[in-house]
Structure formats: C-alpha cells, structure tokens
Design an enzyme around this catalytic site. Structure first.
Site, PDB file in Angstrom:
ATOM      1  N   ASN A   7     -17.455  44.488   3.877  1.00  0.00           N
ATOM      2  CA  ASN A   7     -17.178  43.084   3.624  1.00  0.00           C
ATOM      3  C   ASN A   7     -17.510  42.249   4.856  1.00  0.00           C
ATOM      4  O   ASN A   7     -17.624  42.772   5.968  1.00  0.00           O
ATOM      5  CB  ASN A   7     -15.708  42.881   3.264  1.00  0.00           C
ATOM      6  CG  ASN A   7     -15.385  43.309   1.846  1.00  0.00           C
ATOM      7  OD1 ASN A   7     -16.127  42.995   0.910  1.00  0.00           O
ATOM      8  ND2 ASN A   7     -14.286  44.023   1.674  1.00  0.00           N
ATOM      9  N   CYS A  21     -19.209  46.772  -4.883  1.00  0.00           N
ATOM     10  CA  CYS A  21     -19.763  45.420  -5.018  1.00  0.00           C
ATOM     11  C   CYS A  21     -20.891  45.478  -6.046  1.00  0.00           C
ATOM     12  O   CYS A  21     -21.908  46.129  -5.814  1.00  0.00           O
ATOM     13  CB  CYS A  21     -20.274  44.923  -3.670  1.00  0.00           C
ATOM     14  SG  CYS A  21     -21.052  43.299  -3.729  1.00  0.00           S
ATOM     15  N   GLY A  22     -20.697  44.814  -7.190  1.00  0.00           N
ATOM     16  CA  GLY A  22     -21.684  44.896  -8.260  1.00  0.00           C
ATOM     17  C   GLY A  22     -22.993  44.203  -7.944  1.00  0.00           C
ATOM     18  O   GLY A  22     -24.074  44.760  -8.164  1.00  0.00           O
ATOM     19  N   CYS A  25     -19.719  37.080  -8.162  1.00  0.00           N
ATOM     20  CA  CYS A  25     -19.070  38.364  -7.883  1.00  0.00           C
ATOM     21  C   CYS A  25     -19.347  39.274  -9.067  1.00  0.00           C
ATOM     22  O   CYS A  25     -18.905  39.008 -10.184  1.00  0.00           O
ATOM     23  CB  CYS A  25     -17.570  38.180  -7.677  1.00  0.00           C
ATOM     24  SG  CYS A  25     -16.688  39.742  -7.421  1.00  0.00           S
TER      25      CYS A  25
END
Length: 259
Positions: free
Chosen positions: A65, A74-75, A199
């Site tokens: 992050n 994380c897509g 997101c």
C-alpha cells in the site's frame, strides 16, 4: 542504486511496478515504499507492486500500500501486473499467478490493455446495520446512498474505517448509488487512507453485495462506474456461494523510467 520502474493505471487506480525477478529493488522497507508512492517527492501511486519469479506460477505478485505496508489483494493492481507481465514477455493471452490471497487466473486482450481477472470465491456476506461486509481478497464495507456525487467520501469513509468495529484491522469503505443501468461507486481505501479513483476488490464487493440484497441467482453481470472509468464484474451465485468471479477492466501503461 538505479532501479527501472513502470507506471500503470486501471480505471485511475495507479501503481508503480518493478520487475523483481533479478532482485532489482534491494532493501525494501516501509519508508522506501512511502517515498516511491509519494506524489510530490516520489513517483506517485496508490501502491507499489513487485513481479517475482515463482516455481509453480507464471509469476508472483507482491503488493504494498501507499502507506508502506504490505497490502491485501488489489484487484486493479492484479489486472495491471498481468498487463506488465505481457509487456515483459512472460505471458501471452493468459496468466496464472500467485497473490497474497492465493492463485489467480487472468485473460488479457491482444492489445494488452484489457484484463479479465478471476477473483477468489466468496461464501460469507454479513451485515452491519443496513451495510454489507464481505472479503473479496480485501475486507469491504458496502453502503447504498443517494446523491453520491455530492457525498464527502473522505470524511464519511474515514469515520467508518476508524470506528470501534474496524479501527484495528481497517476496512475499505464503498458507497454505491443505483443509476438504473449501472452502479456508481466511490471508495475510501485503507492503506491509502484516502479516496481512490477506483478499487477493484471494492467494486467486486459492491456487485456481490447487491446480488445478495436483491436475492439474485444465476450468472450475473454488473456494470460499474467509478471516478476513473468503467469496470464490469461477472459472477455466478447459487444463493450460498459466489463463484467464477471476474473483474474486467482496463490496465494501461502510463510511462516508465528510472529512479
């Protein structure tokens, strides 16, 4: 030391990517990641990803992050690292890679800028008042609102992310508005501690939560608008478990350089 990097974005969710197969970035720590992700004093990004070798997969994805800490899945980052792997010649039209939440399969367009990423199955969706809570590789809180365009997402999301229930482990907070033929979603992300333009695990959570709320079953496709563009989520739901979940959207190279 000089390190080559690539910058990618998926619907405005942007990432620094580094080919770490030859241990190119050494002495990675919290402060280095924060510096690289800083938009004024570094490259700038919502996160940093390392593409590493793995004996059983095409590659391994390691995600940090922007706050410098190792992140959950994380897509949008997953789609971007698949595009990066195609750029590097590691894959062609399909990928099987390992992430923090387990193996992932992906398909990528011939042009290399659109990726369909398979997400983990989901079999538990709970409620917190009138909001839904579920884990799609990262934990998410989903709340339906009206007039989302005018909502103060930063302060509203920050308050939920830091309340007594979620403060210790954190949670991503998604606000969703039904626009008729699609859903409009805005997300406050933990780890970034700010609203992001998109997101991936968040829009996945929104699509699943809505199917749960409406008691829809079968094969479902949901069109979603985010600040950075449009994403599609496809899945099967039998009333108990969500399977064959695919997060489909853009993964675009922005620039590359050395630092």
């Amino acid at each position: 030391m000089t390190t080559q990097f690539h910058k990618y974005q998926g619907a405005g969710n942007d990432f620094i990517l580094i080919d770490q197969r030859m241990d190119n970035l050494k002495n990675i720590d919290n402060n280095l990641v924060k510096q690289l992700c800083d938009r004024r004093f570094g490259i700038g990004g919502d996160g940093l990803m390392l593409l590493q070798s793995h004996a059983d997969f095409d590659f391994e994805m390691v995600y940090y992050n922007a706050d410098g800490n190792l992140g959950s899945m994380c897509g949008n980052g997953g789609r971007c690292i698949v595009a990066f792997a195609k750029h590097l010649g590691i894959i062609d039209s399909e990928a099987n890679f390992l992430a923090v939440d387990g193996p992932h399969y992906a398909k990528i367009s011939a042009e290399g800028n659109w990726v369909d990423l398979q997400m983990i199955n989901v079999n538990e969706v709970t409620q917190d008042g009138n909001a839904y809570v579920l884990n799609t590789g990262s934990p998410h809180y989903v709340k339906e609102v009206t007039n989302l365009k005018e909502l103060d997402v930063f302060n509203a999301g920050k308050a939920i992310r830091n309340n007594e229930t979620y403060q210790v482990k954190g949670i991503n907070v998604n606000f969703v508005e039904n626009k008729g033929d699609h859903l409009f979603v805005r997300t406050f992300e933990r780890g970034v501690e700010y609203e992001t333009f998109a997101c991936g695990t968040g829009v996945t959570a929104v699509a699943l939560a809505r199917a749960k709320h409406l008691q829809q079953t079968g094969h479902i496709e949901t069109a979603i608008e985010v600040l950075g563009g449009h994403i599609n989520v496809k899945f099967d739901y039998d009333g108990q478990e969500f399977t064959n979940i695919f997060l489909c959207g853009p993964a675009v190279k922005v620039f590359e350089g050395t630092i």
